[in-house]
Structures are given as C-alpha cells and as structure tokens.
Design a protein around this motif. Structure first.
Motif, PDB file in Angstrom:
ATOM      1  N   ILE A 114       0.837  -1.199   0.000  1.00 14.95           N
ATOM      2  CA  ILE A 114       0.000   0.000   0.000  1.00 14.95           C
ATOM      3  C   ILE A 114       0.870   1.246   0.000  1.00 14.95           C
ATOM      4  O   ILE A 114       0.641   2.198  -0.750  1.00 14.95           O
ATOM      5  CB  ILE A 114      -0.931   0.013   1.238  1.00 14.95           C
ATOM      6  CG1 ILE A 114      -1.817  -1.225   1.260  1.00 14.95           C
ATOM      7  CG2 ILE A 114      -1.781   1.278   1.264  1.00 14.95           C
ATOM      8  CD1 ILE A 114      -2.603  -1.390   2.541  1.00 14.95           C
ATOM      9  N   VAL A 115       1.905   1.243   0.853  1.00 17.22           N
ATOM     10  CA  VAL A 115       2.793   2.399   0.963  1.00 17.22           C
ATOM     11  C   VAL A 115       3.506   2.660  -0.351  1.00 17.22           C
ATOM     12  O   VAL A 115       3.623   3.813  -0.787  1.00 17.22           O
ATOM     13  CB  VAL A 115       3.805   2.198   2.100  1.00 17.22           C
ATOM     14  CG1 VAL A 115       4.804   3.346   2.147  1.00 17.22           C
ATOM     15  CG2 VAL A 115       3.090   2.058   3.440  1.00 17.22           C
ATOM     16  N   LYS A 116       3.982   1.608  -1.011  1.00 16.06           N
ATOM     17  CA  LYS A 116       4.686   1.785  -2.280  1.00 16.06           C
ATOM     18  C   LYS A 116       3.792   2.419  -3.334  1.00 16.06           C
ATOM     19  O   LYS A 116       4.249   3.183  -4.194  1.00 16.06           O
ATOM     20  CB  LYS A 116       5.193   0.430  -2.782  1.00 16.06           C
ATOM     21  CG  LYS A 116       6.384  -0.110  -1.994  1.00 16.06           C
ATOM     22  CD  LYS A 116       6.815  -1.478  -2.524  1.00 16.06           C
ATOM     23  CE  LYS A 116       7.989  -2.027  -1.713  1.00 16.06           C
ATOM     24  NZ  LYS A 116       8.392  -3.392  -2.166  1.00 16.06           N
ATOM     25  N   ARG A 117       2.504   2.105  -3.256  1.00 16.37           N
ATOM     26  CA  ARG A 117       1.575   2.643  -4.246  1.00 16.37           C
ATOM     27  C   ARG A 117       1.220   4.103  -3.956  1.00 16.37           C
ATOM     28  O   ARG A 117       1.049   4.903  -4.881  1.00 16.37           O
ATOM     29  CB  ARG A 117       0.311   1.775  -4.268  1.00 16.37           C
ATOM     30  CG  ARG A 117      -0.679   2.147  -5.357  1.00 16.37           C
ATOM     31  CD  ARG A 117      -1.680   1.045  -5.623  1.00 16.37           C
ATOM     32  NE  ARG A 117      -2.579   0.792  -4.500  1.00 16.37           N
ATOM     33  CZ  ARG A 117      -2.541  -0.282  -3.739  1.00 16.37           C
ATOM     34  NH1 ARG A 117      -1.614  -1.210  -3.945  1.00 16.37           N
ATOM     35  NH2 ARG A 117      -3.407  -0.442  -2.754  1.00 16.37           N
ATOM     36  N   VAL A 118       1.091   4.464  -2.670  1.00 20.85           N
ATOM     37  CA  VAL A 118       0.587   5.792  -2.309  1.00 20.85           C
ATOM     38  C   VAL A 118       1.690   6.799  -2.015  1.00 20.85           C
ATOM     39  O   VAL A 118       1.565   7.981  -2.354  1.00 20.85           O
ATOM     40  CB  VAL A 118      -0.358   5.687  -1.080  1.00 20.85           C
ATOM     41  CG1 VAL A 118      -0.896   7.056  -0.701  1.00 20.85           C
ATOM     42  CG2 VAL A 118      -1.489   4.729  -1.369  1.00 20.85           C
ATOM     43  N   ALA A 119       2.772   6.359  -1.385  1.00 21.50           N
ATOM     44  CA  ALA A 119       3.800   7.287  -0.899  1.00 21.50           C
ATOM     45  C   ALA A 119       4.345   8.240  -1.966  1.00 21.50           C
ATOM     46  O   ALA A 119       4.602   9.413  -1.661  1.00 21.50           O
ATOM     47  CB  ALA A 119       4.945   6.507  -0.252  1.00 21.50           C
ATOM     48  N   PRO A 120       4.543   7.800  -3.231  1.00 17.45           N
ATOM     49  CA  PRO A 120       5.046   8.753  -4.235  1.00 17.45           C
ATOM     50  C   PRO A 120       4.128   9.958  -4.456  1.00 17.45           C
ATOM     51  O   PRO A 120       4.583  11.001  -4.949  1.00 17.45           O
ATOM     52  CB  PRO A 120       5.154   7.903  -5.502  1.00 17.45           C
ATOM     53  CG  PRO A 120       5.336   6.509  -5.001  1.00 17.45           C
ATOM     54  CD  PRO A 120       4.480   6.427  -3.776  1.00 17.45           C
ATOM     55  N   ALA A 121       2.838   9.823  -4.103  1.00 17.48           N
ATOM     56  CA  ALA A 121       1.895  10.924  -4.303  1.00 17.48           C
ATOM     57  C   ALA A 121       1.858  11.885  -3.119  1.00 17.48           C
ATOM     58  O   ALA A 121       1.248  12.951  -3.204  1.00 17.48           O
ATOM     59  CB  ALA A 121       0.493  10.375  -4.543  1.00 17.48           C
ATOM     60  N   VAL A 122       2.506  11.527  -2.013  1.00 13.47           N
ATOM     61  CA  VAL A 122       2.530  12.388  -0.824  1.00 13.47           C
ATOM     62  C   VAL A 122       3.790  13.245  -0.875  1.00 13.47           C
ATOM     63  O   VAL A 122       4.899  12.722  -1.030  1.00 13.47           O
ATOM     64  CB  VAL A 122       2.485  11.561   0.474  1.00 13.47           C
ATOM     65  CG1 VAL A 122       2.479  12.481   1.685  1.00 13.47           C
ATOM     66  CG2 VAL A 122       1.249  10.665   0.483  1.00 13.47           C
ATOM     67  N   VAL A 123       3.614  14.546  -0.743  1.00 13.17           N
ATOM     68  CA  VAL A 123       4.718  15.486  -0.961  1.00 13.17           C
ATOM     69  C   VAL A 123       4.934  16.349   0.277  1.00 13.17           C
ATOM     70  O   VAL A 123       4.094  16.425   1.177  1.00 13.17           O
ATOM     71  CB  VAL A 123       4.433  16.395  -2.171  1.00 13.17           C
ATOM     72  CG1 VAL A 123       4.248  15.576  -3.432  1.00 13.17           C
ATOM     73  CG2 VAL A 123       3.195  17.274  -1.918  1.00 13.17           C
ATOM     74  N   ASN A 124       6.088  16.997   0.320  1.00 14.70           N
ATOM     75  CA  ASN A 124       6.365  18.028   1.314  1.00 14.70           C
ATOM     76  C   ASN A 124       5.989  19.386   0.721  1.00 14.70           C
ATOM     77  O   ASN A 124       6.251  19.630  -0.464  1.00 14.70           O
ATOM     78  CB  ASN A 124       7.838  18.042   1.713  1.00 14.70           C
ATOM     79  CG  ASN A 124       8.264  16.770   2.414  1.00 14.70           C
ATOM     80  OD1 ASN A 124       7.444  16.034   2.935  1.00 14.70           O
ATOM     81  ND2 ASN A 124       9.561  16.503   2.412  1.00 14.70           N
ATOM     82  N   VAL A 125       5.381  20.224   1.527  1.00 14.62           N
ATOM     83  CA  VAL A 125       4.988  21.564   1.092  1.00 14.62           C
ATOM     84  C   VAL A 125       5.777  22.579   1.906  1.00 14.62           C
ATOM     85  O   VAL A 125       5.669  22.618   3.134  1.00 14.62           O
ATOM     86  CB  VAL A 125       3.476  21.799   1.278  1.00 14.62           C
ATOM     87  CG1 VAL A 125       3.100  23.213   0.847  1.00 14.62           C
ATOM     88  CG2 VAL A 125       2.668  20.777   0.491  1.00 14.62           C
ATOM     89  N   TYR A 126       6.601  23.374   1.216  1.00 12.48           N
ATOM     90  CA  TYR A 126       7.389  24.418   1.864  1.00 12.48           C
ATOM     91  C   TYR A 126       6.777  25.767   1.493  1.00 12.48           C
ATOM     92  O   TYR A 126       6.660  26.103   0.319  1.00 12.48           O
ATOM     93  CB  TYR A 126       8.843  24.375   1.390  1.00 12.48           C
ATOM     94  CG  TYR A 126       9.561  23.082   1.698  1.00 12.48           C
ATOM     95  CD1 TYR A 126      10.162  22.870   2.934  1.00 12.48           C
ATOM     96  CD2 TYR A 126       9.628  22.071   0.747  1.00 12.48           C
ATOM     97  CE1 TYR A 126      10.825  21.684   3.218  1.00 12.48           C
ATOM     98  CE2 TYR A 126      10.280  20.873   1.015  1.00 12.48           C
ATOM     99  CZ  TYR A 126      10.872  20.685   2.255  1.00 12.48           C
ATOM    100  OH  TYR A 126      11.514  19.512   2.531  1.00 12.48           O
TER     101      TYR A 126
END
Length: 474
Positions: free
Chosen positions: A49-61
């Motif tokens: 699940i993490v491999k599928r979703v994590a690339p879409a989660v970003v850091n916002v500065y």
C-alpha cells in the motif's frame, strides 16, 4: 509496588490453593484461532500500500515575507533607502518566515491538496516529491473555512497521484495509514484505526466534522494523506489533540468527501461555490427532544427562514426537525452543515424531516447563494470605531461566506487589519446597523458617516443574532 518475581510466586500459590476443581473451570481456547500456516501469513505487511501511495505524498514548503515596523516614516522613502540601505539606522527589514507541511497529489497533472494553514499568507510555495525532486507551485484555491488549499505544480509532467476513496463508507475500527512529514524528519508512515467518525468538537474549521484516528499524527503531517487498506485517500490530517505538541493517539482528518468537493471546484477553474440552504438552524436539546416527542436529541431544528431561499421554496417551515439528508442521519447542526455543503450545485438533496410528529420527505434544490447587490468592499480609513475595517454590502452570498445568521441586507465587517482601531470595537461578521442615528444601508453610507468628527459615536451592531450597542468618545 509488587515486583515481577513476587507476583509470579503469588500467582502459583493461588492456583495451587484453588485446587483441581477450579483448574477445570478454565475456558477452552477459541477454536477459530489458528497459527499462521504459510510464510505469506507470517509476513503480512502494509508495504504494498505504501509503495503505491507514498510517491503521491509530498512536502509543502511555504515562505511568507513580513515587513518589520520601522522607527520613522522617512525609512520608507526610496531616496533615503538608496543612500543608506538597510543599515543600523532602525530601518524596517523584511523578515522571512517558513512553514513546512505535507500535501497529496490528486491527479497526474500535478494538482495538490494541503491544509490552508500550511500555506496561509505564503508568498512562495515549493513542492518536494518523495524522490527528492523540487518544484515551484501556484496556489489555485484556498479556503480557510474548510482549512483546505489546492496547489498546482508549475512544471508540466505526469505525476504520481492518489485516488479518492469513499469516506462515507469507512467505519470505526477500520485500519488506516497516515503518510506525511512529521517534525520535518522526512516522509513517515504510521498505522492505526478509525477511532471515531463525525467528530464535531474540533474548532479548526467552520465545518466541524472530522475522522478521528489513533494513527500517529504530529506537526508536519498537516495536509498529508490518510488512506484505507486499498491505498485510497479517505482523509487529510489537519489537527491533533495534545498537551505536549506530540501525538498521544488522538488525531483528526478532514473527510475525503470534503477534500474531493474542494478539489473538483479548483479543477473547474472557478471560485469555491457551496450550496445555499436559506434557513437558520439550531441544535436539539434534551428538553426540546421531549417536547418534539423524540427519544433522543438528534437532528437539527429550523429556527428561521429566508423568504425566497431554497428551504422556503422546498416547503420547509420553522419548527421542522431535519433528521437525515440523502439517507445519512443527521446528529446535529455541524453534521447537517457538512453533509449539505458537500452536495454538488445543480442537483437536489432529499431531506427526511419530522413535522408535528409526522415523518416527511422534501426535496431541496442545490443552488449557490446569489449576490443580489454588489458587495462594494471598502476599507474605512477615517478615524472612527471602524478605522481599519473592511466592510461589504450584505447579500445571501456574502452572508453565506461569513456565516452571518438572519441578515440578508445592510453592511457587514468582512475583516479587520491587525492592530487597527476597529479591532477594539467590531469584529468579523458584525452587521453594522446604525451609527449616530443614521441607518447604515450601504458601505458608501458608512464611509460618509465616518468622515465627520461628531465628538462621540453611538453604534448598534448585530453580533451572533443579538443586537449590541456601545458608545465611544472621539
């Protein structure tokens, strides 16, 4: 305090004294419990699940530039600054503040959702992907009422994205994962369950209706992803309950249905338009429930009605009890506000109501609040109790934006500058009714009244449904 060794000895003695007869009363093990019989069962993991979703989660500065207050107006003179620069003469200097949060890419073009408080007043926003790439981003839409914002990555590309799940289908006890960047340590995944649904006692947005989870959420997780066991976005973490500043297992996320509603409005390219109900509602107390003949205080009661609003056109009446919308039970006023505000404009909503003890169903058209008069926003600059306030003409649209009850005409305070004189006397959402005997019907009238110096000010404002009067000497 009992030591571990002493406890074991005492326990063995108690069993020996109990004897065989009591030993036979032990409950047999649950026959449904079985040991893992394969390597796959032993190695169950959330990693896919993490491999599928994590690339879409970003850091916002986000960066915001604040102008320091100087000691003298001469320091704002361009000629003075040309010769003396930002030296040690007390000149105002720009101060840059930074904030860090998380975000989720929701379509392949690079549209990102995050919390409004992450990018509030930002002059520059950057996005960092999990693969370390960084991009500048534009703010497409921001809404402090839902504490949501939508950004777009400036560089065109085919970005990884998370798909929305149905937040209305999740249940208490469901497993969820929270993905974000807590304390700026880097992308982090935590696991927990849905602890509660429809939490309304969380004052971080106007729409108080949250998913509660015990998945660890900390500062920096704001705007990240709460996903189900299929890797679908069901919420955006936004707040925690904490005495120390760290997670104690009580975190809150904006439901995916609200996030999706705001995101789709951003995709359309227009401003955020919510359906207008056109009625004032109130929560049901135990005494009211008894008078209405219902077993428990649920639903929300119609307390007031706009003459030509959608509620009136649907045939609703003052005293009607709203108990469900499109099949979803309504517990309170906040629950109704969430359910109604996430319905798409252009359709209709079916309301289950109780009128004089009889159940009924009515259909309400979902339309945006009209701006019946130009808002004509003005900043009041003259020395008066309103100096530094931004005011606007009231209409259903402005009243809905500011959540002003029972007021569809007149002049409302839209905002007050920080440190302004007006902040001592009025606040956002106040409806200015009268100044020194003059009825305030438009912003132009208020501006004209404040340009004189009467020696004293007698003011009447409507605040929270009540009329407040005060007098101020010039």
């Amino acid at each position: 305090m009992v030591r571990a060794g002493s406890f074991v000895a005492a326990l063995m003695l108690a069993v020996a004294v109990a004897g065989p007869a009591q030993a036979q009363t032990r409950v047999a093990p649950d026959s449904n419990r079985v040991a893992p019989d394969s390597k796959a069962q032993v190695q169950l993991s959330f990693a896919p699940i993490v491999k599928r979703v994590a690339p879409a989660v970003v850091n916002v500065y986000a960066q915001r530039t604040l102008r320091q207050q100087g000691g003298s107006p001469m320091f704002d003179d361009p000629l003075f600054r040309r010769f003396f620069g930002d030296g040690p003469l007390g000149m105002p200097k720009d101060r840059v503040e930074s904030s860090l949060g998380s975000g989720v890419i929701i379509d392949r073009s690079g549209l990102v959702v995050t919390n409004h408080h992450v990018i509030k007043d930002a002059t520059e926003v950057k996005i960092a992907l999990s693969d370390k790439r960084e991009f500048e981003a534009d703010v497409v839409l921001k809404d402090d009422r839902t504490d949501l914002a939508v950004l777009r990555i400036k560089e065109k590309g085919d970005y990884p994205f998370a798909e929305f799940g149905d937040s209305d289908q999740i249940e208490v006890g469901d497993l969820v994962l929270a993905i974000g960047n807590p304390f700026g340590v880097g992308q982090t995944v935590t696991q927990g369950i849905v602890s509660a649904l429809a939490r309304t006692q969380v004052g971080v947005s106007d729409y108080r209706f949250f998913i509660q989870t015990d998945a660890a959420i900390n500062p920096g997780n704001s705007g990240g992803a709460l996903v189900d066991m299929e890797g679908r976005l069901v919420g955006v973490p936004t707040a925690i309950y904490s005495r120390s500043g760290g997670s104690i297992g009580i975190g809150f996320a904006i439901p995916g249905a609200m996030v999706k509603f705001v995101a789709e409005q951003a995709k359309s390219g227009g401003g955020l338009r919510r359906p207008w109900f056109g009625a004032t509602l109130q929560n049901v107390t135990p005494d009211m429930a008894e008078a209405l003949g219902i077993k428990r205080p649920v639903g929300t009661l119609v307390a007031g009605m706009s003459a030509n609003g959608p509620a009136a056109r649907a045939g609703l009446k003052v005293g009607d009890l709203l108990v469900a919308i499109d099949g979803f039970e309504i517990d309170d006023l906040d629950g109704f506000g969430y359910r109604y505000s996430t319905r798409p404009i252009g359709g209709s909503a079916k309301l289950s109501i109780i009128r004089q003890g009889k159940p009924m169903t009515v259909e309400v058209g979902l339309v945006a609040a009209p701006e019946t008069v130009p808002r004509d926003e003005r900043m009041i600059r003259a020395i008066s109790p309103f100096q530094g306030a931004v005011v606007a003409n009231l209409s259903p649209a402005v009243a809905e934006e500011l959540r002003v009850p029972n007021a569809l005409e007149g002049v409302v305070v839209k905002s007050v500058e920080t440190g302004a004189l007006a902040g001592r006397f009025v606040q956002k959402g106040d409806v200015i009714l009268e100044v020194n005997g003059t009825k305030i019907d438009t912003t132009k009238t208020l501006e004209k009244v404040t340009q004189s110096d009467p020696g004293s000010w007698r003011v009447a404002v409507q605040r929270g449904g009540e009329v407040v009067r005060f007098a101020v000497r010039s």
